[in-house]
Design an enzyme around this catalytic site. Structure first.
Site, PDB file in Angstrom:
ATOM      1  N   CYS A  44      33.348  86.796  43.255  1.00  0.00           N
ATOM      2  CA  CYS A  44      34.156  86.383  42.110  1.00  0.00           C
ATOM      3  C   CYS A  44      35.531  87.051  42.126  1.00  0.00           C
ATOM      4  O   CYS A  44      35.672  88.176  42.592  1.00  0.00           O
ATOM      5  CB  CYS A  44      33.474  86.784  40.812  1.00  0.00           C
ATOM      6  SG  CYS A  44      31.831  86.104  40.633  1.00  0.00           S
ATOM      7  N   ARG A  97      38.298  85.317  48.862  1.00  0.00           N
ATOM      8  CA  ARG A  97      37.111  86.130  48.596  1.00  0.00           C
ATOM      9  C   ARG A  97      35.830  85.301  48.648  1.00  0.00           C
ATOM     10  O   ARG A  97      34.739  85.847  48.751  1.00  0.00           O
ATOM     11  CB  ARG A  97      37.240  86.784  47.208  1.00  0.00           C
ATOM     12  CG  ARG A  97      38.374  87.773  47.115  1.00  0.00           C
ATOM     13  CD  ARG A  97      38.675  88.122  45.681  1.00  0.00           C
ATOM     14  NE  ARG A  97      37.615  88.881  45.044  1.00  0.00           N
ATOM     15  CZ  ARG A  97      37.523  90.200  45.041  1.00  0.00           C
ATOM     16  NH1 ARG A  97      38.424  90.919  45.666  1.00  0.00           N
ATOM     17  NH2 ARG A  97      36.552  90.824  44.412  1.00  0.00           N
ATOM     18  N   TRP A 111      31.555  83.079  42.245  1.00  0.00           N
ATOM     19  CA  TRP A 111      30.626  83.008  43.376  1.00  0.00           C
ATOM     20  C   TRP A 111      29.252  83.186  42.751  1.00  0.00           C
ATOM     21  O   TRP A 111      28.915  84.272  42.265  1.00  0.00           O
ATOM     22  CB  TRP A 111      30.947  84.123  44.364  1.00  0.00           C
ATOM     23  CG  TRP A 111      30.225  84.041  45.661  1.00  0.00           C
ATOM     24  CD1 TRP A 111      30.561  83.283  46.747  1.00  0.00           C
ATOM     25  CD2 TRP A 111      29.048  84.765  46.035  1.00  0.00           C
ATOM     26  NE1 TRP A 111      29.666  83.485  47.762  1.00  0.00           N
ATOM     27  CE2 TRP A 111      28.728  84.384  47.365  1.00  0.00           C
ATOM     28  CE3 TRP A 111      28.225  85.689  45.399  1.00  0.00           C
ATOM     29  CZ2 TRP A 111      27.624  84.900  48.049  1.00  0.00           C
ATOM     30  CZ3 TRP A 111      27.130  86.197  46.078  1.00  0.00           C
ATOM     31  CH2 TRP A 111      26.844  85.801  47.388  1.00  0.00           C
ATOM     32  N   GLY A 161      30.495  90.583  38.927  1.00  0.00           N
ATOM     33  CA  GLY A 161      29.440  91.588  38.988  1.00  0.00           C
ATOM     34  C   GLY A 161      28.113  90.999  38.557  1.00  0.00           C
ATOM     35  O   GLY A 161      27.977  89.775  38.465  1.00  0.00           O
ATOM     36  N   GLU A 175      28.053  90.757  67.182  1.00  0.00           N
ATOM     37  CA  GLU A 175      29.238  90.340  66.433  1.00  0.00           C
ATOM     38  C   GLU A 175      29.648  88.905  66.819  1.00  0.00           C
ATOM     39  O   GLU A 175      30.024  88.111  65.951  1.00  0.00           O
ATOM     40  CB  GLU A 175      30.379  91.347  66.692  1.00  0.00           C
ATOM     41  CG  GLU A 175      31.728  91.000  66.072  1.00  0.00           C
ATOM     42  CD  GLU A 175      31.727  90.840  64.564  1.00  0.00           C
ATOM     43  OE1 GLU A 175      30.720  91.136  63.909  1.00  0.00           O
ATOM     44  OE2 GLU A 175      32.748  90.370  64.037  1.00  0.00           O
ATOM     45  N   GLU A 226      28.674  82.393  60.988  1.00  0.00           N
ATOM     46  CA  GLU A 226      29.447  82.466  59.741  1.00  0.00           C
ATOM     47  C   GLU A 226      30.332  81.242  59.542  1.00  0.00           C
ATOM     48  O   GLU A 226      30.394  80.690  58.447  1.00  0.00           O
ATOM     49  CB  GLU A 226      30.378  83.690  59.763  1.00  0.00           C
ATOM     50  CG  GLU A 226      29.747  84.991  59.361  1.00  0.00           C
ATOM     51  CD  GLU A 226      30.754  86.138  59.411  1.00  0.00           C
ATOM     52  OE1 GLU A 226      30.749  86.946  58.490  1.00  0.00           O
ATOM     53  OE2 GLU A 226      31.544  86.230  60.380  1.00  0.00           O
ATOM     54  N   HIS A 244      11.669  89.225  76.245  1.00  0.00           N
ATOM     55  CA  HIS A 244      10.633  89.481  75.242  1.00  0.00           C
ATOM     56  C   HIS A 244      10.685  88.474  74.101  1.00  0.00           C
ATOM     57  O   HIS A 244      10.188  88.761  73.013  1.00  0.00           O
ATOM     58  CB  HIS A 244      10.776  90.902  74.697  1.00  0.00           C
ATOM     59  CG  HIS A 244      10.612  91.953  75.747  1.00  0.00           C
ATOM     60  ND1 HIS A 244       9.418  92.172  76.389  1.00  0.00           N
ATOM     61  CD2 HIS A 244      11.497  92.819  76.294  1.00  0.00           C
ATOM     62  CE1 HIS A 244       9.575  93.145  77.284  1.00  0.00           C
ATOM     63  NE2 HIS A 244      10.833  93.551  77.245  1.00  0.00           N
TER      64      HIS A 244
END
Ligand code: G6P
Length: 613
Positions: free
Chosen positions: A2, A27, A74, A101, A486, A493, A509
């Protein structure tokens, strides 16, 4: 996560707040809203989707209004829709509030308010806070500030809020606990925002609110900051070190691409004044006052999340290899809840781009409560983690806007490499010759990154070949193992392709079962010592018809023969390889995501700065 923007002053509030929300888009969010106060009426414009959707709701009555609050949401409590978007209001509509929050005790509070006859429109925890403030205001006949303070004293969890009251067109109230809120002080005008980016168009004079502080802003130009016990706080205004140009795309199609291409410069900035090749010296200012503490450490515990955690994994290799310092790397979210053992001689290192990640911050606070010395490696200047740690180093990469972290990662690794070199040299765990060689190698890294960036077209071509894959594997050994993690994270992403990073030797494995002619396998094959083993891995993949994209050193002659595609990176020392090997992986993910039509800078469901659990 948010984002909040609020304005009180003598200019038109709506465009300032709207533009501020656009600045906070990076954000990550799923709905947006603005409330503007005109005379004693609140106009609330809220919409699921992009900030632009608000402009369609524009009402000419708000023209010239000079007070308002805005939000990008968000979703945490309640799905993303128009009703759950902020601002949320009290039942009588007197108050509106924006919130970043999570109110953890919202169920108890909701029950209590339902008993008192309140009814709720949304599924958000935020609406409960609006009702609670109003309840105190009405029932106890409190001033707005007192009602906010009393309500916040009952809140468990995290919040940054701004409250606006239709009966008080000359007052805005902001407060924070565990979620960031910065006050911008202009000429007869105030701004509140989740970070400094919406302020930069207007003022460079800021105050970062501390936990459990609230600020009361008045139209007459005065403001006061109080803690939740109502004690006045004496806070100095700071000068913001941020330029507008840093928040623009500079002609690149996406912020992520700009940030990838900035890396020769940002890595140089991370090293500037800290790496002195002529003097054979690595010297981090943040280590100066705590060098003995670091040298005497029995163990390093690294805390981070996401990409920063991958930088931490590389640091584990660096600290153990070069400094012989036992190092553990922990997900901050696990560490904070698993009753960890922290011994007096342990040193905790927290790594965070934003300096606001809720889990990392909570883990740092836990470590501090247990007496640990905490060193921070942070990008965002003045952020909460930077201010909470005992000492630290900024990475100086400049604002990172793309949700997928790129330049912050290489900046973190550059600092961690310097740190390992400085400590290793002091401890004499590396000899003079190795130290010099690595310092020189590190000094050359920015130019070598540029050489890789110059091959972007070749990487773009490989991206066209594998853009339709549904899965991908990333394999690496030693220093390259965290780079494989990464690379896989970057791909999932932003392109939503399922990707896994694995230590190359672990392939047999499990992951080998997945390999067929549709599976691209990106294999990092630059290690000198393990070269033969990696060669065998490549053969095993080819035997199962996997598509091999090998990252090899310039001049490689063997793996290049059997791989389907190769990307050459310049030669460097093994401990420095991650700083180069990650670059083609960033570009590969970027191009694939663009080809798949994905929103590279704001991938679905992701947030840049995760300020809630
Ligand atoms: C989010 C971001 C990642 C980032 C992680 C940790 O998930 O999308 O890019 O790596 O948070 O953030 P931090 O700011 O603490 O490095």
């Amino acid at each position: 996560m948010c984002g909040i923007v609020a304005y009180l002053g003598d200019k038109e509030a709506y465009p300032i707040i709207y533009k501020g929300l656009k600045r906070l888009e990076y954000r990550g969010y799923d709905s947006a809203g603005i409330a503007i106060l005109v005379d004693d009426q609140i106009y609330s414009l809220k919409k699921k989707g992009r900030v632009e959707a608000i402009s369609k709701l524009y009402d000419k009555n708000i023209h010239n209004a000079t007070i308002g609050i805005g939000h990008t949401r968000w979703a945490t409590h309640g799905e993303p829709n128009d009703v759950n978007a902020h601002p949320q209001s009290s039942s009588n509509g007197d108050l509106v509030i924006v919130h970043n929050g999570i109110i953890e005790n919202y169920r108890v509070l909701k029950e209590a308010l339902l008993h008192l006859g309140h009814t709720f429109e949304s599924e958000t925890d935020t609406e409960i806070l609006a009702h609670l403030i109003d309840e105190y205001k009405q029932r106890d006949n409190l001033s707005l500030a007192e009602a906010v303070r009393k309500a916040l004293n009952r809140i468990e969890g995290a919040y940054a809020i701004v409250v606006m009251d239709r009966h008080h067109p000359d007052i805005l109230i902001g407060a924070r606990k565990a979620s960031p809120l910065v006050l911008g002080v202009g000429n007869n005008e105030f701004f509140l925002a989740s970070d400094a980016s919406p302020l930069i168009d207007h003022t460079k004079r800021v105050i970062y609110l501390e936990d459990e502080e609230m600020v009361i802003l008045r139209r007459n130009g005065s403001f006061e900051i109080r803690n939740l016990k109502n004690v006045l706080q004496d806070r100095k205004i700071e000068e913001l070190d941020l330029e507008l140009a840093q928040l623009e795309k500079d002609g690149y199609e996406h912020f992520m691409l700009k940030e990838i291409h900035q890396q020769p410069r940002t890595v140089k900035d991370s090293l500037r004044g800290r790496l002195h090749v002529g003097k054979n010296l690595a010297s981090l200012g943040g280590l100066r006052n705590c060098l003995d503490r670091m040298l005497q450490a029995d163990r390093f515990i690294i805390l981070a999340c996401g990409t920063s955690w991958h930088a931490g994994l590389i640091a584990e290799y660096l600290f153990e290899d070069l400094g012989r310092i036992p190092t553990e790397v922990e997900y901050a979210s696990e560490f904070r809840y698993r009753n960890p053992v922290i011994k007096p001689n342990d040193v905790v290192i927290a790594i965070s781009q934003s300096g606001e990640t809720a889990d990392t911050l909570a883990a740092v606070e836990l470590a501090k409560r247990q007496g640990a010395f905490v060193y921070g490696i942070v990008n965002s200047v003045g952020s909460t983690i930077a201010r909470t740690t005992d000492s630290g180093s900024y990475i100086h990469a400049g604002p990172e806007i793309g949700v997928a972290s790129t330049k912050a990662f290489t900046g973190q690794v550059a600092i961690l490499t310097l740190m390992a070199l400085q400590l290793g040299h002091k401890k004499k765990t590396i000899d003079d010759q190795t130290y010099k060689k690595l310092l020189l190698g590190l000094h050359q890294i920015p130019d070598l990154i540029q050489k890789i960036l110059d091959k972007a077209d070749q990487i773009k071509y490989i991206a066209t070949e594998i853009q339709h894959a549904n899965n991908a594997l990333y394999l690496g050994r030693g220093y390259n193992f965290p780079v494989a993690l990464e690379g896989a994270l970057k791909l999932k992403e932003i392109s939503y392709i399922h990707a896994e990073g694995y230590p190359a030797a672990e392939m047999k494995h499990g992951p080998i079962a997945l390999i067929d002619e549709n599976m691209p396998v990106v294999i990092l094959a630059t290690n000198i010592e393990a070269y033969d083993k990696i060669y065998t891995n490549v053969q095993q993949i080819k035997a199962r018809k996997g598509i091999v994209i090998a990252i090899v050193k310039e001049g490689d002659s063997e793996i290049s023969q059997i791989a389907d595609y190769i990307i050459e990176i310049p030669k460097t020392e093994d401990p420095l390889t991650p700083l180069l090997a990650v670059i083609p992986l960033q570009l590969l993910s970027y191009y694939i995501a663009v080809m798949r039509g994905c929103d590279v800078d704001q991938p679905r469901n992701l947030a840049k700065s995760v300020t809630v659990e």
